[in-house]
Design an enzyme around this catalytic site. Structure first.
Site, PDB file in Angstrom:
ATOM      1  N   GLU A 377      53.187  80.616  38.915  1.00 22.18           N
ATOM      2  CA  GLU A 377      53.605  80.801  40.235  1.00 22.18           C
ATOM      3  C   GLU A 377      52.842  81.590  41.213  1.00 22.18           C
ATOM      4  O   GLU A 377      52.416  82.712  40.832  1.00 22.18           O
ATOM      5  CB  GLU A 377      55.139  81.151  40.501  1.00 22.18           C
ATOM      6  CG  GLU A 377      56.131  80.368  40.223  1.00 22.18           C
ATOM      7  CD  GLU A 377      57.646  81.014  40.601  1.00 22.18           C
ATOM      8  OE1 GLU A 377      57.722  81.620  41.461  1.00 22.18           O
ATOM      9  OE2 GLU A 377      58.286  80.410  39.908  1.00 22.18           O
TER      10      GLU A 377
HETATM   11  C1  BG6 Z   1      60.166  83.170  42.675  1.00 21.34           C
HETATM   12  C2  BG6 Z   1      61.065  82.228  42.098  1.00 21.34           C
HETATM   13  O1  BG6 Z   1      60.780  84.516  42.815  1.00 21.34           O
HETATM   14  O2  BG6 Z   1      59.760  83.164  43.989  1.00 21.34           O
HETATM   15  C3  BG6 Z   1      61.157  81.018  42.856  1.00 21.34           C
HETATM   16  O3  BG6 Z   1      60.668  82.077  40.546  1.00 21.34           O
HETATM   17  C4  BG6 Z   1      61.097  81.125  44.223  1.00 21.34           C
HETATM   18  O4  BG6 Z   1      62.491  80.260  42.342  1.00 21.34           O
HETATM   19  C5  BG6 Z   1      59.773  81.781  44.374  1.00 21.34           C
HETATM   20  O5  BG6 Z   1      61.292  79.996  45.136  1.00 21.34           O
HETATM   21  C6  BG6 Z   1      59.465  82.200  46.054  1.00 21.34           C
HETATM   22  O6  BG6 Z   1      60.611  82.768  46.608  1.00 21.34           O
HETATM   23  P1  BG6 Z   1      61.379  82.268  47.863  1.00 21.34           P
HETATM   24  O7  BG6 Z   1      62.444  83.081  48.108  1.00 21.34           O
HETATM   25  O8  BG6 Z   1      60.383  82.200  48.948  1.00 21.34           O
HETATM   26  O9  BG6 Z   1      61.680  80.973  47.705  1.00 21.34           O
END
Ligand code: BG6
Length: 479
Positions: A377
């Site tokens: 991510e």
């Molecule tokens: C990470 C998570 O913490 O960040 C995701 O694994 C999440 O599920 C992503 O969507 C981004 O955070 P947000 O709150 O902007 O959606």
């Protein structure tokens, strides 16, 4: 040693079941803990309700209806050139309450169809077992992961899907951001991974350690079972890495950053090294925490270590002990505060933007564990403006991603860190986890839906789509 990104590098994209699929109560799916989270907003926390309450808006119930749109979305992923696609399995689609003897065949069939379609399109599925969700019944009946009875329930779920998809999926992760044990609203809700509502605040930290240990045991036991089913499985952990820099070269700041980073390493140290780190044992003794962990469980932790380090990277943090610096006190490290880093800008949601931090994490974490790294991510949540010609000119997203990829390349090429792949978050717009908004968008594919749930769900390519296409085509040469 390589002087470029390897040919097998997994360029991809990532989402999670509950933030994309919708279809929250069809084909036998049970209620999950993600289904009781209302929409919040930028700076407005989401509420966690006791069950589903009429009149409340729950954005995950429909999300982007990936459940019914996955075929057209995978066509777009193919056009983008993705080599892999990360998503999760909704536990409550497979075991609606978590306690059933037999799985829900309709739920299993859905993931058969999804994985088959990905594979037909030459895209490798990368699968998280639990991405911030579990059957709601597990919370009601057992109090989530505070209860050791949940360990075998998770292992049953993991074993079932490992067995079912053993020829379709190689890369797995157990718990998403296992170190993320909060949901950002009421401090007594520890919802994301553990599904606990804490009654006595003074007990919170001890309970979170206990639930974390229970999850780590569940994860290790799942790794052991997975390897029996298919020894070629690559099963990783998934950490949220927010490295904490010292604000100054004052030795006290340096030590404060070491202590703050320990909290980030705690889960990974156990996942990767198979034992409870001494700093944690010391801390528990000092606080008189009674963490229940048997000899048999210690043996499970030792045996079920992970094959790679999956992690999310969005931002860095900075810590200071200097009195004259303004900041927010940390509970864990006395006299230390989380402060603003003067060298780093922040996003509209106040998230620090620090691409060099990605190289820093790749280096420091790899040096600590000597395991391959997988960036599962990374991304930029922003307000996008749909133009008259039905696109989004998201040069800010391109800038964010290209700077991060540049740093990843340095880590691979100059520092020699083995990186399996890169799956930017929310490759297609989905519901934000933290705020429940649709309009905190990360995607290269726009989805026509707003924060109130209105929209046609039409998919449109943003400028970042063709940019990322080129990045993949040139294996990261052209950024
Ligand atoms: C990470 C998570 O913490 O960040 C995701 O694994 C999440 O599920 C992503 O969507 C981004 O955070 P947000 O709150 O902007 O959606």
């Amino acid at each position: 040693m390589t002087n470029k990104i390897g040919d097998n590098f997994l360029w991809g994209g990532a989402i999670a079941a509950h933030q994309a699929e919708g279809a929250w109560n069809i084909e036998g799916k049970g209620l999950s803990i993600a289904d009781v989270m209302t929409a919040g907003g930028n700076g407005i926390p989401r509420k966690i309700t006791q069950g589903v309450i009429e009149g409340e808006y729950y954005p995950n119930h429909e999300a982007i209806d990936f459940y019914h749109h996955y075929k057209e979305d995978i066509e777009l992923f193919k056009e983008l050139g993705l080599k892999c696609f990360r998503t999760s399995i909704a536990w409550s689609r497979i075991f609606p309450k978590g306690v059933e003897e037999e799985p829900n065949e309709a739920g299993l069939l859905y993931y058969d169809r999804l994985f088959d379609t990905l594979i037909e399109h030459g895209i490798e599925p990368v699968i998280t077992l639990s991405h911030f969700e579990m059957p709601y019944y597990i919370y009601e009946k057992f109090g989530g992961f505070s209860n050791k009875e949940v360990i075998p329930l998770f292992v049953k779920f993991a074993t079932c899907v490992f067995e079912r998809y053993k020829d379709k999926v190689t890369y797995w992760m157990t718990f998403n951001e296992i170190n993320n044990q909060a949901d950002g609203q009421d401090p007594l809700h520890v919802w994301t991974n553990s599904a606990m509502i804490i009654e006595d605040e003074t007990k919170k930290e001890e309970l979170v350690f206990q639930a974390g240990i229970n999850e780590l045991i569940a994860s290790a036991a799942a790794v052991i079972e997975g390897k029996k089913i298919n020894p070629d499985f690559q099963i990783g952990c998934m950490m949220a890495y927010v490295p904490v820099y010292p604000y100054s070269c004052n030795p006290e700041d340096m030590m404060a950053s070491v202590k703050a980073n320990e909290r980030r390493f705690f889960y990974n140290d156990i996942h990767a090294r198979g034992k409870v780190p001494t700093y944690a044992l010391k801390y528990w003794a000092e606080k008189n925490y009674q963490i229940d962990i048997s000899k048999e469980e210690l043996a499970i932790l030792k045996e079920g270590t992970v094959d790679y380090i999956g992690f999310s990277y969005y931002m860095s943090g900075t810590i200071s002990t200097l009195e004259e610096i303004e900041g927010q006190a940390t509970e864990d490290i006395q006299q230390a505060k989380i402060v603003k880093n003067p060298y780093i800008e922040v996003s509209d949601w106040g998230w620090p933007i620090d691409e060099v931090g990605l190289r820093y994490v790749l280096n420091t974490v790899y040096q600590r564990y000597d395991l391959p790294m997988f960036i599962v991510e990374n991304g930029f949540g922003a307000y996008d403006q749909l133009t008259e010609d039905n696109t989004v000119h998201d040069d800010y997203r391109v800038e964010y991603l290209s700077k991060h990829i540049e740093q990843m390349k340095k880590a691979i090429v100059e520092d020699g860190v083995p990186v399996i792949g890169y799956t930017p978050w929310g490759v297609i717009d989905i519901v934000s986890f933290g705020s429940g908004e649709m309009e905190k968008r990360y995607g290269m594919i726009y989805v026509d839906k707003d924060n109130e749930g209105n929209g046609t769900l039409q998919r449109l390519k943003k400028d970042s789509f063709s940019w990322y296409q080129k990045v993949i085509e040139t294996n990261g040469e052209k950024l």
